[in-house]
Design an enzyme around this catalytic site. Structure first.
Site, PDB file in Angstrom:
ATOM      1  N   GLU A  30      45.864  10.296 -21.362  1.00 43.51           N
ATOM      2  CA  GLU A  30      44.174  10.509 -21.201  1.00 43.51           C
ATOM      3  C   GLU A  30      43.665  10.746 -22.535  1.00 43.51           C
ATOM      4  O   GLU A  30      43.968  12.000 -23.023  1.00 43.51           O
ATOM      5  CB  GLU A  30      44.127  11.263 -19.997  1.00 43.51           C
ATOM      6  CG  GLU A  30      42.434  11.395 -19.823  1.00 43.51           C
ATOM      7  CD  GLU A  30      41.650  10.054 -19.862  1.00 43.51           C
ATOM      8  OE1 GLU A  30      41.820   9.391 -19.149  1.00 43.51           O
ATOM      9  OE2 GLU A  30      40.681  10.148 -20.635  1.00 43.51           O
ATOM     10  N   ARG A 104      33.819  12.233  -6.715  1.00 43.06           N
ATOM     11  CA  ARG A 104      34.881  11.584  -7.771  1.00 43.06           C
ATOM     12  C   ARG A 104      35.565  12.905  -8.393  1.00 43.06           C
ATOM     13  O   ARG A 104      37.103  12.823  -8.542  1.00 43.06           O
ATOM     14  CB  ARG A 104      34.289  10.991  -8.820  1.00 43.06           C
ATOM     15  CG  ARG A 104      33.993   9.591  -8.788  1.00 43.06           C
ATOM     16  CD  ARG A 104      33.274   8.910 -10.067  1.00 43.06           C
ATOM     17  NE  ARG A 104      32.857   7.583  -9.766  1.00 43.06           N
ATOM     18  CZ  ARG A 104      33.303   6.526  -9.910  1.00 43.06           C
ATOM     19  NH1 ARG A 104      34.716   6.449 -10.590  1.00 43.06           N
ATOM     20  NH2 ARG A 104      33.254   5.472  -9.483  1.00 43.06           N
ATOM     21  N   TYR A 208      24.936   7.827   0.412  1.00 40.71           N
ATOM     22  CA  TYR A 208      25.785   8.213   1.333  1.00 40.71           C
ATOM     23  C   TYR A 208      26.279   9.802   1.209  1.00 40.71           C
ATOM     24  O   TYR A 208      25.834  10.377   0.081  1.00 40.71           O
ATOM     25  CB  TYR A 208      26.927   7.340   1.230  1.00 40.71           C
ATOM     26  CG  TYR A 208      27.579   7.097   0.013  1.00 40.71           C
ATOM     27  CD1 TYR A 208      28.598   8.113  -0.696  1.00 40.71           C
ATOM     28  CD2 TYR A 208      27.240   6.082  -0.873  1.00 40.71           C
ATOM     29  CE1 TYR A 208      28.914   7.749  -1.823  1.00 40.71           C
ATOM     30  CE2 TYR A 208      27.880   5.659  -2.193  1.00 40.71           C
ATOM     31  CZ  TYR A 208      28.712   6.748  -2.886  1.00 40.71           C
ATOM     32  OH  TYR A 208      29.406   6.479  -3.836  1.00 40.71           O
ATOM     33  N   ASP A 288      40.156  -1.698 -13.843  1.00 45.74           N
ATOM     34  CA  ASP A 288      39.015  -2.080 -14.515  1.00 45.74           C
ATOM     35  C   ASP A 288      39.721  -2.783 -16.134  1.00 45.74           C
ATOM     36  O   ASP A 288      39.058  -3.603 -16.431  1.00 45.74           O
ATOM     37  CB  ASP A 288      37.874  -1.316 -15.042  1.00 45.74           C
ATOM     38  CG  ASP A 288      37.153  -0.780 -13.906  1.00 45.74           C
ATOM     39  OD1 ASP A 288      37.333  -1.155 -12.689  1.00 45.74           O
ATOM     40  OD2 ASP A 288      36.068  -0.061 -14.194  1.00 45.74           O
TER      41      ASP A 288
HETATM   42  C1  LIG Z   1      27.773   3.007 -10.495  1.00 52.82           C
HETATM   43  C2  LIG Z   1      28.993   2.700  -9.989  1.00 52.82           C
HETATM   44  C3  LIG Z   1      29.404   2.940  -8.733  1.00 52.82           C
HETATM   45  C4  LIG Z   1      30.948   2.688  -8.184  1.00 52.82           C
HETATM   46  N1  LIG Z   1      30.960   2.829  -6.956  1.00 52.82           N
HETATM   47  C5  LIG Z   1      32.375   2.515  -6.322  1.00 52.82           C
HETATM   48  C6  LIG Z   1      32.691   2.746  -5.345  1.00 52.82           C
HETATM   49  O1  LIG Z   1      31.927   3.198  -4.307  1.00 52.82           O
HETATM   50  N2  LIG Z   1      33.861   2.368  -4.682  1.00 52.82           N
HETATM   51  C7  LIG Z   1      34.892   1.834  -5.800  1.00 52.82           C
HETATM   52  O2  LIG Z   1      35.999   1.455  -5.407  1.00 52.82           O
HETATM   53  N3  LIG Z   1      34.555   1.607  -7.021  1.00 52.82           N
HETATM   54  C8  LIG Z   1      33.447   1.864  -7.360  1.00 52.82           C
HETATM   55  N4  LIG Z   1      32.999   1.864  -8.644  1.00 52.82           N
HETATM   56  C9  LIG Z   1      33.930   1.174  -9.744  1.00 52.82           C
HETATM   57  C10 LIG Z   1      34.900   2.295 -10.241  1.00 52.82           C
HETATM   58  O3  LIG Z   1      34.577   3.452 -10.657  1.00 52.82           O
HETATM   59  C11 LIG Z   1      36.132   1.687 -11.059  1.00 52.82           C
HETATM   60  O4  LIG Z   1      36.512   0.458 -10.753  1.00 52.82           O
HETATM   61  C12 LIG Z   1      37.173   2.859 -11.245  1.00 52.82           C
HETATM   62  O5  LIG Z   1      36.752   3.936 -11.832  1.00 52.82           O
HETATM   63  C13 LIG Z   1      38.021   1.984 -12.379  1.00 52.82           C
HETATM   64  O6  LIG Z   1      39.261   2.917 -12.445  1.00 52.82           O
HETATM   65  P1  LIG Z   1      40.338   2.670 -13.789  1.00 52.82           P
HETATM   66  O7  LIG Z   1      41.235   3.862 -13.778  1.00 52.82           O
HETATM   67  O8  LIG Z   1      40.479   1.320 -13.717  1.00 52.82           O
HETATM   68  O9  LIG Z   1      39.340   2.948 -15.275  1.00 52.82           O
HETATM   69  P2  LIG Z   1      38.296   3.800 -15.875  1.00 52.82           P
HETATM   70  O10 LIG Z   1      37.936   4.884 -14.738  1.00 52.82           O
HETATM   71  O11 LIG Z   1      37.432   3.421 -16.739  1.00 52.82           O
HETATM   72  O12 LIG Z   1      39.236   5.104 -16.520  1.00 52.82           O
HETATM   73  C14 LIG Z   1      39.769   4.491 -17.699  1.00 52.82           C
HETATM   74  C15 LIG Z   1      40.341   5.928 -18.245  1.00 52.82           C
HETATM   75  O13 LIG Z   1      41.199   5.473 -19.524  1.00 52.82           O
HETATM   76  C16 LIG Z   1      40.673   6.495 -20.606  1.00 52.82           C
HETATM   77  N5  LIG Z   1      41.024   5.734 -21.677  1.00 52.82           N
HETATM   78  C17 LIG Z   1      40.343   4.667 -22.277  1.00 52.82           C
HETATM   79  N6  LIG Z   1      40.927   4.248 -23.415  1.00 52.82           N
HETATM   80  C18 LIG Z   1      41.993   5.134 -23.644  1.00 52.82           C
HETATM   81  C19 LIG Z   1      42.722   5.075 -24.690  1.00 52.82           C
HETATM   82  N7  LIG Z   1      42.811   4.242 -25.715  1.00 52.82           N
HETATM   83  N8  LIG Z   1      43.795   6.063 -24.763  1.00 52.82           N
HETATM   84  C20 LIG Z   1      43.910   7.074 -23.534  1.00 52.82           C
HETATM   85  N9  LIG Z   1      43.093   6.905 -22.624  1.00 52.82           N
HETATM   86  C21 LIG Z   1      42.228   6.196 -22.617  1.00 52.82           C
HETATM   87  C22 LIG Z   1      39.506   6.704 -20.184  1.00 52.82           C
HETATM   88  O14 LIG Z   1      39.015   8.004 -20.808  1.00 52.82           O
HETATM   89  C23 LIG Z   1      39.288   6.815 -18.661  1.00 52.82           C
HETATM   90  O15 LIG Z   1      39.638   8.296 -18.157  1.00 52.82           O
HETATM   91  C24 LIG Z   1      31.767   2.210  -9.114  1.00 52.82           C
HETATM   92  C25 LIG Z   1      31.368   1.937 -10.635  1.00 52.82           C
HETATM   93  C26 LIG Z   1      30.114   2.145 -10.950  1.00 52.82           C
HETATM   94  C27 LIG Z   1      29.766   2.049 -12.363  1.00 52.82           C
END
Ligand SMILES: Cc1cc2nc3c(=O)[nH]c(=O)nc-3n(C[C@H](O)[C@H](O)[C@H](O)COP(=O)(O)OP(=O)(O)OC[C@H]3O[C@@H](n4cnc5c(N)ncnc54)[C@H](O)[C@@H]3O)c2cc1C
Length: 388
Positions: A30, A104, A208, A288
């Site tokens: 991370e 979160r 919520y 994502d």
């Molecule tokens: C306004 C909003 C509301 C939302 N509400 C919901 C909801 O109610 N329910 C739901 O299920 N989803 C919701 N989402 C979606 C959800 O937040 C995301 O889909 C989820 O957080 C994705 O998780 P992830 O781990 O794939 O990516 P991310 O959360 O983007 O995590 C990626 C991680 O990788 C790290 N990283 C990036 N590049 C590097 C690198 N090169 N080297 C090391 N580390 C790195 C970053 O620092 C980060 O910690 C919402 C999103 C938004 C914007």
């Protein structure tokens, strides 16, 4: 088998725990020096809470999760209830797992607490990935991690995706999400612990209860903004701008916005079209990084959790041939997540219809739907139930 996960968000931490439970040697990298998820709430449908329970985190989840009594859609102009689905008993009864809203930072802490010493390295920014005879992840501090599998859980602007599959720019939706957290005591008297969304022309507002014991209300207001800016959990927005966006809206909306006193954050909303390929012989993507979606199905984090469970199951069932396991994972997950990406995009239109015949049709449909029946396929999905 050694697995290096790039990214320690909800998806990366869940992947690390799933891999560790499956018996693999796992390291999550991370880039932030501390866990980056700040503020804000996240809704977890029964499909997501089921995964967390299977990861052995059910007791901790029960402590931080809140079940809103119901999910209520309302009309923007006058608080007329368009639909009201039971959530409190229904999710557990129908799908065998609850619908929770969580704060979160508490969810990230729960996921991180489920990892053994040394399985996550903070302040570790990955800069490149090489897939070949040897698979390696290169870091900004010039160290290199050799690995059998690289998992890119590094979010919408994934470096792993760019390095392994090529890339294009994310699509700006021309919408931003304002977010605020209100202590429950600050709310108008009689505020119910209900998940509510007011739908109106060009924008919508959702709120919520969130935080262990339901101590906060999370407010998310999605409004148009033609000029793009960065996504950021920490970018501040102006409270006056937020209130102006909802001039003329119902008394319920105005009362909520009047109760906001603390900081308001602003997150520009981006997504991508479904990606046809996620994997190479030694790498794959998750969350994502491979299926960013607008938050209008509240499923981005839920799908990242499902990915983690499916990937670990595929690798566990096929340790002798990781490349086939990665293909099986992608084939199982890609169509499902692509469907949710498309529906999330479609909700960008249907939530925001101007008053008129289309809006009336939408509202008549909502009035007829008494349960979350239309979402059974989503909430029932078992990511470990894999096609051969
Ligand atoms: C306004 C909003 C509301 C939302 N509400 C919901 C909801 O109610 N329910 C739901 O299920 N989803 C919701 N989402 C979606 C959800 O937040 C995301 O889909 C989820 O957080 C994705 O998780 P992830 O781990 O794939 O990516 P991310 O959360 O983007 O995590 C990626 C991680 O990788 C790290 N990283 C990036 N590049 C590097 C690198 N090169 N080297 C090391 N580390 C790195 C970053 O620092 C980060 O910690 C919402 C999103 C938004 C914007």
């Amino acid at each position: 088998m050694r697995v290096v996960v790039v990214g320690g968000g909800i998806g990366g931490l869940a992947a690390a725990r799933s891999m560790w439970l499956a018996g693999f040697d796992v390291l999550a990298l991370e880039r932030e020096a501390a866990f980056g998820e700040i503020g804000g709430g996240v809704q977890l449908g029964p499909n997501a809470t089921r995964v967390l329970r299977r990861l052995g985190l059910g007791a901790g989840l029960d402590k931080i999760g809140v079940t809103p009594r119901s999910f209520r859609l309302l009309r923007w102009a006058n608080d007329e209830v368009l639909s009201d689905y039971d959530l409190a008993g229904d999710a557990e009864r129908r799908y065998g797992s609850p619908y929770y809203t969580v704060y979160r930072p508490e969810l990230v802490e729960l996921l991180a607490s489920g990892l053994p010493e040394g399985a996550v390295r903070l302040g570790a920014s990955a800069t490149d990935v090489l897939i070949g005879d040897r698979n390696e992840v290169r870091l900004a501090d010039r160290t290199v991690e050799d690995t059998d599998i690289v998992v890119g859980a590094d979010g919408i602007h994934s470096m792993v995706r760019a390095a392994t599959l090529g890339d294009g720019p994310a699509r700006y939706s021309r919408m931003v999400a304002y977010r605020a957290i209100l202590p429950w005591e600050a709310l108008p008297a009689g505020t119910e612990p209900v998940l509510r969304s007011w739908l109106g022309p060009g924008r919508h507002l959702t709120c919520y209860p969130v935080g262990a014991g339901g101590r906060y209300l999370q407010l998310v207001a999605v409004v148009p903004e033609p000029i793009s800016s960065a996504e950021s959990w920490t970018a501040l927005g102006a409270l006056d701008d937020l209130r102006t966006h909802f001039d003329g809206w119902s008394p319920g909306v105005r009362a909520l916005l009047d109760a906001v006193t603390g900081p308001v954050y602003r997150w520009a909303l981006y997504d991508r079209d479904p990606l046809p390929r996620w994997s190479t012989a030694g790498s794959t993507l998750l969350g994502d990084a491979c299926h960013p979606m607008l938050p209008f199905m509240a499923q981005g984090a839920g799908q990242a959790l499902e990915d983690a469970a499916a990937l670990a199951a595929c690798l566990r069932q096929n340790t002798g041939d990781p490349a086939s396991a990665l293909t099986r994972y992608e084939v199982a997950r890609q169509p499902h997540t692509a469907r949710i990406q498309r529906l999330s995009w479609a909700n960008n239109t249907s939530f925001h219809l101007a008053d008129g015949p289309e809006q009336q049709l939408r509202d008549e449909g909502l009035a007829r739907s008494r349960t979350t029946e239309a979402l059974h396929w989503l909430y029932e999905n078992d990511p470990e139930h894999l096609p051969d």
